[in-house]
Scaffold this motif. Structure first.
Motif, PDB file in Angstrom:
ATOM      1  N   ALA A  18      32.871  50.454  37.193  1.00 15.64           N
ATOM      2  CA  ALA A  18      33.409  49.110  37.423  1.00 15.64           C
ATOM      3  C   ALA A  18      33.857  48.951  38.876  1.00 15.64           C
ATOM      4  CB  ALA A  18      34.571  48.843  36.469  1.00 15.64           C
ATOM      5  N   GLU A  19      34.571  49.947  39.386  1.00 21.84           N
ATOM      6  CA  GLU A  19      35.029  49.884  40.776  1.00 21.84           C
ATOM      7  C   GLU A  19      33.850  49.795  41.736  1.00 21.84           C
ATOM      8  OE1 GLU A  19      38.284  52.450  42.099  1.00 21.84           O
ATOM      9  OE2 GLU A  19      38.489  53.078  39.996  1.00 21.84           O
ATOM     10  N   SER A  20      32.804  50.565  41.459  1.00 18.37           N
ATOM     11  CA  SER A  20      31.631  50.578  42.328  1.00 18.37           C
ATOM     12  C   SER A  20      30.965  49.211  42.362  1.00 18.37           C
ATOM     13  CB  SER A  20      30.631  51.633  41.848  1.00 18.37           C
ATOM     14  OG  SER A  20      29.453  51.623  42.638  1.00 18.37           O
ATOM     15  N   LEU A  21      30.833  48.562  41.187  1.00 20.00           N
ATOM     16  CA  LEU A  21      30.244  47.223  41.134  1.00 20.00           C
ATOM     17  C   LEU A  21      30.988  46.258  42.043  1.00 20.00           C
ATOM     18  CD1 LEU A  21      29.425  46.431  37.366  1.00 20.00           C
ATOM     19  CD2 LEU A  21      27.808  46.612  39.279  1.00 20.00           C
ATOM     20  N   LEU A  22      32.301  46.318  41.999  1.00 19.01           N
ATOM     21  CA  LEU A  22      33.118  45.334  42.712  1.00 19.01           C
ATOM     22  C   LEU A  22      33.277  45.675  44.195  1.00 19.01           C
ATOM     23  CD1 LEU A  22      35.655  44.931  39.821  1.00 19.01           C
ATOM     24  CD2 LEU A  22      34.090  43.161  40.631  1.00 19.01           C
ATOM     25  N   ARG A  23      33.385  46.941  44.505  1.00 16.92           N
ATOM     26  CA  ARG A  23      33.564  47.323  45.906  1.00 16.92           C
ATOM     27  C   ARG A  23      32.277  47.161  46.718  1.00 16.92           C
ATOM     28  NH1 ARG A  23      38.416  49.595  46.825  1.00 16.92           N
ATOM     29  NH2 ARG A  23      39.548  50.590  45.096  1.00 16.92           N
ATOM     30  N   ASN A  24      31.140  47.194  46.045  1.00 12.54           N
ATOM     31  CA  ASN A  24      29.862  47.137  46.751  1.00 12.54           C
ATOM     32  C   ASN A  24      29.228  45.751  46.736  1.00 12.54           C
ATOM     33  OD1 ASN A  24      29.809  49.907  47.472  1.00 12.54           O
ATOM     34  ND2 ASN A  24      29.162  50.443  45.394  1.00 12.54           N
ATOM     35  N   PHE A  50      42.159  37.693  37.113  1.00 10.85           N
ATOM     36  CA  PHE A  50      41.226  38.585  37.806  1.00 10.85           C
ATOM     37  C   PHE A  50      40.508  37.838  38.926  1.00 10.85           C
ATOM     38  CE2 PHE A  50      37.436  41.306  38.289  1.00 10.85           C
ATOM     39  CZ  PHE A  50      38.086  42.522  38.456  1.00 10.85           C
ATOM     40  N   ALA A  51      40.182  36.570  38.690  1.00  9.17           N
ATOM     41  CA  ALA A  51      39.537  35.770  39.733  1.00  9.17           C
ATOM     42  C   ALA A  51      40.420  35.668  40.967  1.00  9.17           C
ATOM     43  CB  ALA A  51      39.214  34.377  39.196  1.00  9.17           C
ATOM     44  N   LEU A  52      41.721  35.464  40.765  1.00 17.42           N
ATOM     45  CA  LEU A  52      42.643  35.405  41.900  1.00 17.42           C
ATOM     46  C   LEU A  52      42.692  36.747  42.626  1.00 17.42           C
ATOM     47  CD1 LEU A  52      45.543  33.341  40.284  1.00 17.42           C
ATOM     48  CD2 LEU A  52      43.886  32.559  41.997  1.00 17.42           C
ATOM     49  N   GLY A  53      42.566  37.825  41.865  1.00 16.47           N
ATOM     50  CA  GLY A  53      42.525  39.143  42.483  1.00 16.47           C
ATOM     51  C   GLY A  53      41.265  39.338  43.314  1.00 16.47           C
ATOM     52  N   LEU A  54      40.117  38.879  42.804  1.00 17.63           N
ATOM     53  CA  LEU A  54      38.866  38.976  43.561  1.00 17.63           C
ATOM     54  C   LEU A  54      38.949  38.130  44.829  1.00 17.63           C
ATOM     55  CD1 LEU A  54      36.073  38.811  40.823  1.00 17.63           C
ATOM     56  CD2 LEU A  54      36.955  40.827  42.020  1.00 17.63           C
ATOM     57  N   ARG A  55      39.611  36.981  44.726  1.00 22.61           N
ATOM     58  CA  ARG A  55      39.789  36.140  45.906  1.00 22.61           C
ATOM     59  C   ARG A  55      40.589  36.908  46.965  1.00 22.61           C
ATOM     60  NH1 ARG A  55      42.191  30.296  44.829  1.00 22.61           N
ATOM     61  NH2 ARG A  55      40.007  29.732  44.500  1.00 22.61           N
ATOM     62  N   ARG A  56      41.598  37.658  46.537  1.00 17.67           N
ATOM     63  CA  ARG A  56      42.378  38.469  47.479  1.00 17.67           C
ATOM     64  C   ARG A  56      41.510  39.538  48.139  1.00 17.67           C
ATOM     65  NH1 ARG A  56      47.616  39.439  45.297  1.00 17.67           N
ATOM     66  NH2 ARG A  56      47.643  41.380  46.509  1.00 17.67           N
ATOM     67  N   LEU A  57      40.466  39.986  47.438  1.00 19.89           N
ATOM     68  CA  LEU A  57      39.562  41.001  47.983  1.00 19.89           C
ATOM     69  C   LEU A  57      38.515  40.399  48.910  1.00 19.89           C
ATOM     70  CD1 LEU A  57      38.953  43.286  44.871  1.00 19.89           C
ATOM     71  CD2 LEU A  57      40.199  43.896  46.960  1.00 19.89           C
ATOM     72  N   GLY A  58      38.514  39.069  49.021  1.00 19.58           N
ATOM     73  CA  GLY A  58      37.576  38.424  49.922  1.00 19.58           C
ATOM     74  C   GLY A  58      36.333  37.864  49.269  1.00 19.58           C
ATOM     75  N   VAL A  59      36.251  37.911  47.925  1.00 18.68           N
ATOM     76  CA  VAL A  59      35.100  37.339  47.227  1.00 18.68           C
ATOM     77  C   VAL A  59      35.202  35.819  47.295  1.00 18.68           C
ATOM     78  CG1 VAL A  59      33.889  37.144  45.024  1.00 18.68           C
ATOM     79  CG2 VAL A  59      34.937  39.325  45.696  1.00 18.68           C
ATOM     80  N   ARG A  60      34.165  35.176  47.805  1.00 23.96           N
ATOM     81  CA  ARG A  60      34.207  33.725  47.981  1.00 23.96           C
ATOM     82  C   ARG A  60      33.199  32.999  47.086  1.00 23.96           C
ATOM     83  NH1 ARG A  60      38.363  34.654  49.198  1.00 23.96           N
ATOM     84  NH2 ARG A  60      39.441  34.520  51.188  1.00 23.96           N
ATOM     85  N   GLY A  61      32.052  33.600  46.844  1.00 24.27           N
ATOM     86  CA  GLY A  61      31.054  32.979  45.973  1.00 24.27           C
ATOM     87  C   GLY A  61      31.385  33.279  44.526  1.00 24.27           C
ATOM     88  N   MET A  62      32.314  32.521  43.960  1.00 26.48           N
ATOM     89  CA  MET A  62      32.850  32.868  42.642  1.00 26.48           C
ATOM     90  C   MET A  62      33.057  31.617  41.804  1.00 26.48           C
ATOM     91  SD  MET A  62      36.233  35.194  41.865  1.00 26.48           S
ATOM     92  CE  MET A  62      37.085  34.423  43.242  1.00 26.48           C
ATOM     93  N   GLN A  63      32.681  31.709  40.529  1.00 26.71           N
ATOM     94  CA  GLN A  63      32.931  30.649  39.560  1.00 26.71           C
ATOM     95  C   GLN A  63      33.526  31.262  38.297  1.00 26.71           C
ATOM     96  OE1 GLN A  63      29.028  28.992  38.873  1.00 26.71           O
ATOM     97  NE2 GLN A  63      29.297  27.403  40.438  1.00 26.71           N
ATOM     98  N   VAL A 150      43.940  45.513  30.534  1.00 23.76           N
ATOM     99  CA  VAL A 150      42.783  46.136  31.186  1.00 23.76           C
ATOM    100  C   VAL A 150      42.568  45.522  32.569  1.00 23.76           C
ATOM    101  CG1 VAL A 150      40.325  46.654  30.958  1.00 23.76           C
ATOM    102  CG2 VAL A 150      41.758  46.528  28.910  1.00 23.76           C
ATOM    103  N   VAL A 151      42.732  44.202  32.650  1.00 25.72           N
ATOM    104  CA  VAL A 151      42.564  43.505  33.929  1.00 25.72           C
ATOM    105  C   VAL A 151      43.549  44.042  34.967  1.00 25.72           C
ATOM    106  CG1 VAL A 151      42.946  41.290  35.086  1.00 25.72           C
ATOM    107  CG2 VAL A 151      41.576  41.389  32.998  1.00 25.72           C
ATOM    108  N   GLU A 152      44.809  44.170  34.580  1.00 27.32           N
ATOM    109  CA  GLU A 152      45.818  44.645  35.533  1.00 27.32           C
ATOM    110  C   GLU A 152      45.511  46.064  35.994  1.00 27.32           C
ATOM    111  OE1 GLU A 152      49.317  46.506  37.181  1.00 27.32           O
ATOM    112  OE2 GLU A 152      48.430  47.052  35.250  1.00 27.32           O
ATOM    113  N   GLN A 153      45.028  46.899  35.109  1.00 31.75           N
ATOM    114  CA  GLN A 153      44.694  48.269  35.482  1.00 31.75           C
ATOM    115  C   GLN A 153      43.538  48.300  36.473  1.00 31.75           C
ATOM    116  OE1 GLN A 153      43.980  49.964  31.609  1.00 31.75           O
ATOM    117  NE2 GLN A 153      46.127  50.508  31.299  1.00 31.75           N
ATOM    118  N   LEU A 154      42.546  47.435  36.270  1.00 28.27           N
ATOM    119  CA  LEU A 154      41.418  47.411  37.196  1.00 28.27           C
ATOM    120  C   LEU A 154      41.839  46.854  38.554  1.00 28.27           C
ATOM    121  CD1 LEU A 154      38.481  47.896  37.822  1.00 28.27           C
ATOM    122  CD2 LEU A 154      37.918  45.704  36.750  1.00 28.27           C
ATOM    123  N   LEU A 155      42.661  45.818  38.553  1.00 26.91           N
ATOM    124  CA  LEU A 155      43.152  45.293  39.821  1.00 26.91           C
ATOM    125  C   LEU A 155      43.922  46.363  40.594  1.00 26.91           C
ATOM    126  CD1 LEU A 155      44.396  41.712  38.822  1.00 26.91           C
ATOM    127  CD2 LEU A 155      42.386  42.285  40.199  1.00 26.91           C
TER     128      LEU A 155
END
Length: 301
Positions: A18-24, A50-63, A150-155
């Protein structure tokens, strides 16, 4: 490391994948977040948090989206991150990554199920023991009180700390699936998570009033009518008892109410002292019904 069986929760291999999918993710990656049809607090809260967390990671193309009518239940209309929601009809047809929340099977994705085939990769976050592991990568913990755990643990593994927006989403998710910390799944770890969420400054009283203690007067009248037709049957469930009732589309129309108000009805039925099992049947379309089942612990529903 290999993925572990669903009944034992995510293993090291699952978390690493899961981490690899998101970090790459590439800078122009399109990420589609989907929660289940007729979303409840855990589904919406987990997805938006989780979407707000991805936004913090710099993900912009997100729905973020869910199947069915694009109507957010009124108790959740104040959740942070709602600006990311799009109707299912406008969701990316071929995202680079699809992430599913609180859905135990593909059928819970409705008309969005085809995204599992058109997406470049898929990740499933869930806490239902019945999960069919339909994702390419699965983070499924049947011991977790809510998908938000689970979401909090992944974040945390991704290095995303809690802020007030993420915390409010995850707190709504956690409180709805634990019945405001009344259900057996409420462990010390659940309260520790709640404490970390509250430490961000969110206001639990305001959230609880909005989510649990506010409904239209028409819904109050509707509940009275539907509860008035409840039936108690002592013999079912091995003599432990069953209490059940039903609500129709005509009931909703007569009281000018949206279907979401019926989600809280099961809580008014399940308090019956003489029954271990409670059931509410809800007409969702002509000839189609949804069934809510709850047990006090004597019967596996």
């Amino acid at each position: 490391a290999e993925a572990t069986p669903v009944d034992s929760g995510p293993g090291a291999g699952d978390w690493a994948a899961a981490e690899s999918l998101l970090r790459n993710l590439s800078p122009d990656a399109r990420v589609l977040l989907i929660c289940h049809v007729n979303p409840d607090g855990d589904a919406l809260g987990s997805m938006l948090g989780f979407a707000l967390g991805l936004r913090r990671l710099g993900v912009r193309g997100m729905q973020a989206t869910f199947p069915g009518p694009p109507e957010v239940p009124v108790p959740f209309e104040g959740l942070p991150g709602l600006d990311l929601l799009v109707p299912a009809s406008e969701a990316y047809p071929d995202p680079d990554l699809v992430i599913c929340f609180d859905a135990a099977s593909e059928s819970r994705l409705g008309e969005l199920v085809d995204r599992l085939d058109t997406a470049g990769a898929s990740l499933v976050l869930d806490h239902h023991a019945s999960n069919t592991r339909f994702g390419a990568v699965n983070l499924i913990d049947p011991h977790a009180a809510a998908t938000s755990v689970v979401v909090e643990q992944l974040l945390a593994r991704l290095g995303v700390g809690l802020d007030a927006g993420i915390a409010e989403c995850l707190y709504v998710a956690l409180t709805t699936d634990t019945g405001s910390f009344r259900f057996e799944a409420t462990t010390p770890a659940v309260h520790h998570l709640a404490a970390r969420l509250l430490a961000t400054g969110i206001r639990p009283g305001d959230i609880s009033r909005r989510v649990f203690d506010t409904r239209p007067f028409g819904a109050v009248r509707l509940f009275g009518e539907v509860l008035g037709r409840a039936r108690l049957e002592p013999a079912p469930a091995g003599g432990r008892g069953l209490v059940w009732t039903w609500a129709t589309l005509d009931d909703l129309s007569r009281h000018d109410q949206r279907p979401y108000v019926l989600e809280a009805l099961i809580d008014s039925v399940r308090c019956t002292a003489e029954a271990d099992v409670s059931c509410v049947l809800k007409e969702t379309a002509p000839g189609e019904w949804a069934v809510s089942l709850r047990s006090k612990g004597g019967v596996d529903v």
